[in-house]
Design a protein around this motif. Structure first.
Motif, PDB file in Angstrom:
ATOM      1  N   SER A  22       0.927  -1.090  -0.020  1.00  0.00           N
ATOM      2  CA  SER A  22      -0.117  -0.008  -0.191  1.00  0.00           C
ATOM      3  C   SER A  22       0.970   1.181  -0.064  1.00  0.00           C
ATOM      4  N   SER A  23       0.182   2.244  -0.403  1.00  0.00           N
ATOM      5  CA  SER A  23       1.133   3.795  -0.492  1.00  0.00           C
ATOM      6  C   SER A  23       1.298   4.142   0.921  1.00  0.00           C
ATOM      7  N   GLU A  24       0.377   3.737   1.808  1.00  0.00           N
ATOM      8  CA  GLU A  24       0.395   4.096   3.165  1.00  0.00           C
ATOM      9  C   GLU A  24       1.598   3.395   3.664  1.00  0.00           C
ATOM     10  N   GLU A  25       1.834   2.160   3.552  1.00  0.00           N
ATOM     11  CA  GLU A  25       3.065   1.677   4.295  1.00  0.00           C
ATOM     12  C   GLU A  25       4.395   2.225   3.742  1.00  0.00           C
ATOM     13  N   LEU A  26       4.322   2.669   2.450  1.00  0.00           N
ATOM     14  CA  LEU A  26       5.439   3.079   1.685  1.00  0.00           C
ATOM     15  C   LEU A  26       5.589   4.558   2.414  1.00  0.00           C
ATOM     16  N   LYS A  27       4.678   5.415   2.715  1.00  0.00           N
ATOM     17  CA  LYS A  27       4.871   6.425   3.329  1.00  0.00           C
ATOM     18  C   LYS A  27       5.474   6.432   4.541  1.00  0.00           C
ATOM     19  N   LEU A  28       5.153   5.443   5.491  1.00  0.00           N
ATOM     20  CA  LEU A  28       5.790   5.110   6.776  1.00  0.00           C
ATOM     21  C   LEU A  28       7.089   4.704   6.658  1.00  0.00           C
ATOM     22  N   PHE A  29       7.286   3.982   5.522  1.00  0.00           N
ATOM     23  CA  PHE A  29       8.826   3.698   5.150  1.00  0.00           C
ATOM     24  C   PHE A  29       9.558   4.803   5.188  1.00  0.00           C
ATOM     25  N   GLN A  30       9.061   5.624   4.256  1.00  0.00           N
ATOM     26  CA  GLN A  30       9.900   7.074   4.038  1.00  0.00           C
ATOM     27  C   GLN A  30      10.092   7.988   5.151  1.00  0.00           C
ATOM     28  N   GLN A  31       8.899   7.971   6.155  1.00  0.00           N
ATOM     29  CA  GLN A  31       9.208   8.485   7.280  1.00  0.00           C
ATOM     30  C   GLN A  31      10.310   7.901   8.117  1.00  0.00           C
ATOM     31  N   LEU A  32      10.285   6.598   8.430  1.00  0.00           N
ATOM     32  CA  LEU A  32      11.184   6.048   9.180  1.00  0.00           C
ATOM     33  C   LEU A  32      12.665   6.416   8.605  1.00  0.00           C
ATOM     34  N   ILE A  33      13.082   6.352   7.367  1.00  0.00           N
ATOM     35  CA  ILE A  33      14.219   6.579   6.886  1.00  0.00           C
ATOM     36  C   ILE A  33      14.623   7.917   6.884  1.00  0.00           C
ATOM     37  N   SER A  34      13.652   8.952   7.318  1.00  0.00           N
ATOM     38  CA  SER A  34      14.240  10.374   7.401  1.00  0.00           C
ATOM     39  C   SER A  34      14.541  10.534   8.577  1.00  0.00           C
ATOM     40  N   VAL A  35      14.437   9.483   9.544  1.00  0.00           N
ATOM     41  CA  VAL A  35      14.999   9.687  11.051  1.00  0.00           C
ATOM     42  C   VAL A  35      16.617   9.393  10.853  1.00  0.00           C
ATOM     43  N   SER A  36      17.161  10.219  11.757  1.00  0.00           N
ATOM     44  CA  SER A  36      18.862   9.990  11.791  1.00  0.00           C
ATOM     45  C   SER A  36      19.083   8.470  12.359  1.00  0.00           C
ATOM     46  N   GLY A  37      19.778   7.852  11.775  1.00  0.00           N
ATOM     47  CA  GLY A  37      20.145   6.494  12.414  1.00  0.00           C
ATOM     48  C   GLY A  37      19.406   5.119  11.919  1.00  0.00           C
ATOM     49  N   VAL A  38      18.027   5.612  11.039  1.00  0.00           N
ATOM     50  CA  VAL A  38      17.232   4.474  10.523  1.00  0.00           C
ATOM     51  C   VAL A  38      17.552   4.395   9.109  1.00  0.00           C
ATOM     52  N   GLY A  39      18.364   3.283   8.744  1.00  0.00           N
ATOM     53  CA  GLY A  39      18.397   2.981   7.130  1.00  0.00           C
ATOM     54  C   GLY A  39      17.246   2.127   6.900  1.00  0.00           C
ATOM     55  N   PRO A  40      17.228   1.731   5.413  1.00  0.00           N
ATOM     56  CA  PRO A  40      16.258   0.989   4.860  1.00  0.00           C
ATOM     57  C   PRO A  40      16.047  -0.347   5.495  1.00  0.00           C
ATOM     58  N   LYS A  41      17.109  -1.100   5.876  1.00  0.00           N
ATOM     59  CA  LYS A  41      16.984  -2.451   6.615  1.00  0.00           C
ATOM     60  C   LYS A  41      16.343  -2.180   7.798  1.00  0.00           C
ATOM     61  N   ALA A  42      16.755  -1.203   8.580  1.00  0.00           N
ATOM     62  CA  ALA A  42      15.999  -1.123   9.952  1.00  0.00           C
ATOM     63  C   ALA A  42      14.470  -0.706   9.811  1.00  0.00           C
ATOM     64  N   ALA A  43      14.176  -0.014   8.683  1.00  0.00           N
ATOM     65  CA  ALA A  43      12.817   0.387   8.336  1.00  0.00           C
ATOM     66  C   ALA A  43      12.087  -0.812   8.111  1.00  0.00           C
ATOM     67  N   LEU A  44      12.709  -1.571   7.339  1.00  0.00           N
ATOM     68  CA  LEU A  44      11.859  -2.933   7.217  1.00  0.00           C
ATOM     69  C   LEU A  44      11.566  -3.680   8.196  1.00  0.00           C
ATOM     70  N   SER A  45      12.618  -3.731   9.088  1.00  0.00           N
ATOM     71  CA  SER A  45      12.559  -4.470  10.209  1.00  0.00           C
ATOM     72  C   SER A  45      11.556  -3.815  11.057  1.00  0.00           C
ATOM     73  N   ILE A  46      11.331  -2.764  11.451  1.00  0.00           N
ATOM     74  CA  ILE A  46      10.306  -1.921  12.211  1.00  0.00           C
ATOM     75  C   ILE A  46       8.979  -2.355  11.588  1.00  0.00           C
ATOM     76  N   LEU A  47       8.709  -2.175  10.430  1.00  0.00           N
ATOM     77  CA  LEU A  47       7.457  -2.392   9.645  1.00  0.00           C
ATOM     78  C   LEU A  47       6.923  -3.844   9.779  1.00  0.00           C
ATOM     79  N   SER A  48       7.916  -4.628   9.952  1.00  0.00           N
ATOM     80  CA  SER A  48       7.847  -6.113   9.805  1.00  0.00           C
ATOM     81  C   SER A  48       7.206  -6.653  10.942  1.00  0.00           C
ATOM     82  N   ALA A  49       7.508  -5.543  12.094  1.00  0.00           N
ATOM     83  CA  ALA A  49       7.197  -6.233  13.671  1.00  0.00           C
ATOM     84  C   ALA A  49       5.711  -6.209  14.003  1.00  0.00           C
ATOM     85  N   GLY A  50       5.048  -5.437  12.923  1.00  0.00           N
ATOM     86  CA  GLY A  50       3.455  -5.554  13.188  1.00  0.00           C
ATOM     87  C   GLY A  50       2.810  -4.866  11.773  1.00  0.00           C
ATOM     88  N   THR A  51       1.509  -4.119  11.928  1.00  0.00           N
ATOM     89  CA  THR A  51       1.020  -3.607  10.664  1.00  0.00           C
ATOM     90  C   THR A  51       1.435  -2.212  10.787  1.00  0.00           C
TER      91      THR A  51
END
Length: 202
Positions: free
Chosen positions: A64-93
Protein backbone atom coordinates in the motif's frame (compact mmCIF):
# COMPACT_ATOMS: atom_id res chain seq x y z
CA UNK A 1 12.09 6.81 -10.72
CA UNK A 2 9.59 3.97 -10.15
CA UNK A 3 6.18 4.73 -8.63
CA UNK A 4 5.02 1.12 -8.56
CA UNK A 5 5.59 -2.24 -10.22
CA UNK A 6 2.69 -4.43 -11.27
CA UNK A 7 2.77 -8.00 -12.50
CA UNK A 8 2.88 -11.63 -11.46
CA UNK A 9 4.58 -12.58 -8.22
CA UNK A 10 7.40 -14.79 -9.49
CA UNK A 11 9.21 -15.49 -6.20
CA UNK A 12 8.92 -14.73 -2.51
CA UNK A 13 11.31 -15.23 0.40
CA UNK A 14 11.82 -13.41 3.71
CA UNK A 15 12.02 -9.66 3.07
CA UNK A 16 11.93 -10.13 -0.72
CA UNK A 17 9.32 -10.34 -3.47
CA UNK A 18 10.13 -10.64 -7.18
CA UNK A 19 7.51 -9.14 -9.49
CA UNK A 20 7.55 -10.19 -13.17
CA UNK A 21 6.78 -7.11 -15.27
CA UNK A 22 6.77 -7.99 -18.96
CA UNK A 23 9.43 -10.65 -18.60
CA UNK A 24 11.67 -8.60 -16.29
CA UNK A 25 11.84 -9.66 -12.64
CA UNK A 26 11.99 -6.72 -10.24
CA UNK A 27 13.47 -7.76 -6.88
CA UNK A 28 11.65 -5.71 -4.25
CA UNK A 29 12.90 -5.75 -0.70
CA UNK A 30 9.81 -5.70 1.47
CA UNK A 31 8.14 -6.38 4.82
CA UNK A 32 6.49 -9.43 6.29
CA UNK A 33 3.22 -7.47 6.25
CA UNK A 34 3.41 -6.94 2.47
CA UNK A 35 4.45 -10.57 1.95
CA UNK A 36 1.31 -11.62 3.84
CA UNK A 37 -0.77 -9.69 1.30
CA UNK A 38 0.65 -11.37 -1.82
CA UNK A 39 1.01 -14.91 -3.14
CA UNK A 40 3.35 -16.51 -5.65
CA UNK A 41 1.64 -16.85 -9.03
CA UNK A 42 -0.91 -14.11 -8.32
CA UNK A 43 -0.95 -10.59 -9.72
CA UNK A 44 0.36 -7.90 -7.39
CA UNK A 45 1.04 -4.17 -7.37
CA UNK A 46 3.78 -2.85 -5.12
CA UNK A 47 4.42 0.84 -4.46
CA UNK A 48 8.15 1.37 -4.65
CA UNK A 49 11.07 3.36 -3.31
CA UNK A 50 14.46 3.27 -5.07
CA UNK A 51 17.48 3.57 -2.79
CA UNK A 52 20.64 4.61 -4.62
CA UNK A 53 24.04 4.48 -2.93
CA UNK A 54 27.58 4.47 -4.29
CA UNK A 55 27.85 0.71 -3.93
CA UNK A 56 24.25 -0.42 -4.40
CA UNK A 57 20.86 0.27 -5.94
CA UNK A 58 17.96 -1.35 -4.11
CA UNK A 59 14.25 -1.34 -4.87
CA UNK A 60 11.78 -1.49 -1.98
CA UNK A 61 8.14 -2.45 -2.55
CA UNK A 62 5.01 -2.20 -0.41
CA UNK A 63 1.44 -3.45 -0.74
CA UNK A 64 0.00 0.00 0.00
CA UNK A 65 1.05 3.61 -0.51
CA UNK A 66 0.44 4.15 3.24
CA UNK A 67 3.07 1.56 4.17
CA UNK A 68 5.47 3.17 1.68
CA UNK A 69 4.88 6.57 3.33
CA UNK A 70 5.66 5.14 6.76
CA UNK A 71 8.84 3.57 5.34
CA UNK A 72 9.88 6.98 3.96
CA UNK A 73 9.12 8.63 7.29
CA UNK A 74 11.24 6.07 9.14
CA UNK A 75 14.29 6.48 6.90
CA UNK A 76 14.07 10.27 7.33
CA UNK A 77 15.02 9.70 10.99
CA UNK A 78 18.75 9.92 11.72
CA UNK A 79 20.16 6.45 12.33
CA UNK A 80 17.34 4.57 10.60
CA UNK A 81 18.39 2.99 7.32
CA UNK A 82 16.19 1.04 4.89
CA UNK A 83 17.07 -2.30 6.52
CA UNK A 84 16.05 -1.07 9.99
CA UNK A 85 12.89 0.50 8.56
CA UNK A 86 11.88 -2.85 7.04
CA UNK A 87 12.53 -4.56 10.36
CA UNK A 88 10.35 -2.04 12.21
CA UNK A 89 7.53 -2.31 9.66
CA UNK A 90 7.78 -6.11 9.80
CA UNK A 91 7.21 -6.17 13.56
CA UNK A 92 3.51 -5.41 13.07
CA UNK A 93 1.02 -3.69 10.80
CA UNK A 94 1.34 -0.12 9.46
CA UNK A 95 -1.63 0.84 11.67
CA UNK A 96 0.08 -0.53 14.79
CA UNK A 97 3.34 1.27 13.93
CA UNK A 98 1.60 4.64 13.49
CA UNK A 99 -0.23 4.00 16.76
CA UNK A 100 3.01 3.09 18.59
CA UNK A 101 4.71 6.31 17.46
CA UNK A 102 1.75 8.55 18.30
CA UNK A 103 1.28 6.98 21.75
CA UNK A 104 5.03 6.87 22.50
CA UNK A 105 5.10 3.09 22.83
CA UNK A 106 8.84 2.32 22.88
CA UNK A 107 8.30 -1.39 23.53
CA UNK A 108 6.42 -1.82 20.26
CA UNK A 109 9.38 -0.34 18.36
CA UNK A 110 12.11 -2.20 20.24
CA UNK A 111 10.31 -5.45 19.37
CA UNK A 112 11.86 -5.03 15.92
CA UNK A 113 15.25 -6.67 15.38
CA UNK A 114 18.15 -4.23 15.71
CA UNK A 115 16.12 -1.43 17.30
CA UNK A 116 17.29 -0.36 20.74
CA UNK A 117 15.67 1.95 23.25
CA UNK A 118 17.59 5.06 22.15
CA UNK A 119 16.68 4.58 18.49
CA UNK A 120 13.03 3.95 19.42
CA UNK A 121 13.01 7.18 21.45
CA UNK A 122 14.51 9.10 18.52
CA UNK A 123 11.88 7.74 16.11
CA UNK A 124 9.09 8.77 18.48
CA UNK A 125 10.66 12.18 19.10
CA UNK A 126 11.12 12.99 15.41
CA UNK A 127 7.91 11.51 14.00
CA UNK A 128 5.23 11.82 16.70
CA UNK A 129 4.34 15.45 16.00
CA UNK A 130 4.45 14.93 12.24
CA UNK A 131 2.09 11.96 12.43
CA UNK A 132 -0.23 13.71 14.88
CA UNK A 133 -0.40 16.72 12.57
CA UNK A 134 -1.12 14.53 9.57
CA UNK A 135 2.16 15.35 7.83
CA UNK A 136 4.28 13.06 5.72
CA UNK A 137 8.03 13.28 5.41
CA UNK A 138 10.09 12.94 2.28
CA UNK A 139 13.28 10.87 2.32
CA UNK A 140 15.20 14.16 2.38
CA UNK A 141 13.56 14.97 5.69
CA UNK A 142 11.29 17.69 4.35
CA UNK A 143 7.82 17.93 5.87
CA UNK A 144 4.98 18.10 3.40
CA UNK A 145 1.32 18.54 4.12
CA UNK A 146 -0.60 15.33 4.50
CA UNK A 147 -4.35 14.81 4.86
CA UNK A 148 -6.07 17.79 6.45
CA UNK A 149 -6.77 17.02 10.09
CA UNK A 150 -7.93 19.39 12.81
CA UNK A 151 -5.59 18.92 15.76
CA UNK A 152 -6.36 19.62 19.40
CA UNK A 153 -3.28 18.83 21.52
CA UNK A 154 -3.66 15.89 23.93
CA UNK A 155 -7.12 15.14 22.59
CA UNK A 156 -7.78 11.44 22.01
CA UNK A 157 -10.28 12.12 19.23
CA UNK A 158 -7.89 14.29 17.24
CA UNK A 159 -4.95 11.91 17.78
CA UNK A 160 -7.04 8.96 16.65
CA UNK A 161 -8.14 10.96 13.58
CA UNK A 162 -4.52 11.81 12.79
CA UNK A 163 -3.38 8.19 13.07
CA UNK A 164 -6.14 7.06 10.71
CA UNK A 165 -5.37 9.90 8.29
CA UNK A 166 -1.72 8.79 8.15
CA UNK A 167 -3.01 5.40 7.00
CA UNK A 168 -4.71 7.03 4.03
CA UNK A 169 -8.32 7.33 5.18
CA UNK A 170 -10.25 10.48 4.28
CA UNK A 171 -11.69 12.73 6.98
CA UNK A 172 -15.20 11.69 5.92
CA UNK A 173 -14.32 7.99 6.34
CA UNK A 174 -12.69 8.71 9.69
CA UNK A 175 -15.73 10.62 10.98
CA UNK A 176 -18.01 7.71 10.09
CA UNK A 177 -15.64 5.12 11.64
CA UNK A 178 -15.35 7.07 14.91
CA UNK A 179 -19.11 7.62 15.21
CA UNK A 180 -20.58 5.69 18.12
CA UNK A 181 -17.24 4.93 19.80
CA UNK A 182 -17.11 5.84 23.50
CA UNK A 183 -14.12 8.17 23.27
CA UNK A 184 -14.04 9.16 26.95
CA UNK A 185 -13.89 5.62 28.33
CA UNK A 186 -11.54 4.03 25.78
CA UNK A 187 -7.77 4.30 25.45
CA UNK A 188 -6.34 5.85 22.28
CA UNK A 189 -5.23 2.41 21.11
CA UNK A 190 -8.72 0.97 21.66
CA UNK A 191 -10.33 3.89 19.81
CA UNK A 192 -8.12 3.36 16.77
CA UNK A 193 -8.65 -0.41 16.77
CA UNK A 194 -12.43 0.02 16.99
CA UNK A 195 -12.36 2.60 14.19
CA UNK A 196 -10.31 0.27 11.97
CA UNK A 197 -12.78 -2.52 12.74
CA UNK A 198 -15.62 -0.21 11.66
CA UNK A 199 -13.72 0.56 8.42
CA UNK A 200 -13.67 -3.15 7.58
CA UNK A 201 -17.44 -3.56 7.87
CA UNK A 202 -19.23 -3.90 4.49
Amino acid sequence: MYYYVSGEVAHVEPYLAVIDCGGVGYACRTTTFTLSQIKKGDKAKLFTYLSVREDAMDLYGFASSEELKLFQQLISVSGVGPKAALSILSAGTPANLALAIITGDEKALTAAAGVGKKLAQRIILELKDKLTKGQTVSAAGESVAGPAVTIIPQNKLSEASAALAVLGYSQAEINVALKGIDIDNQSLEQIIRLALKNMMKP
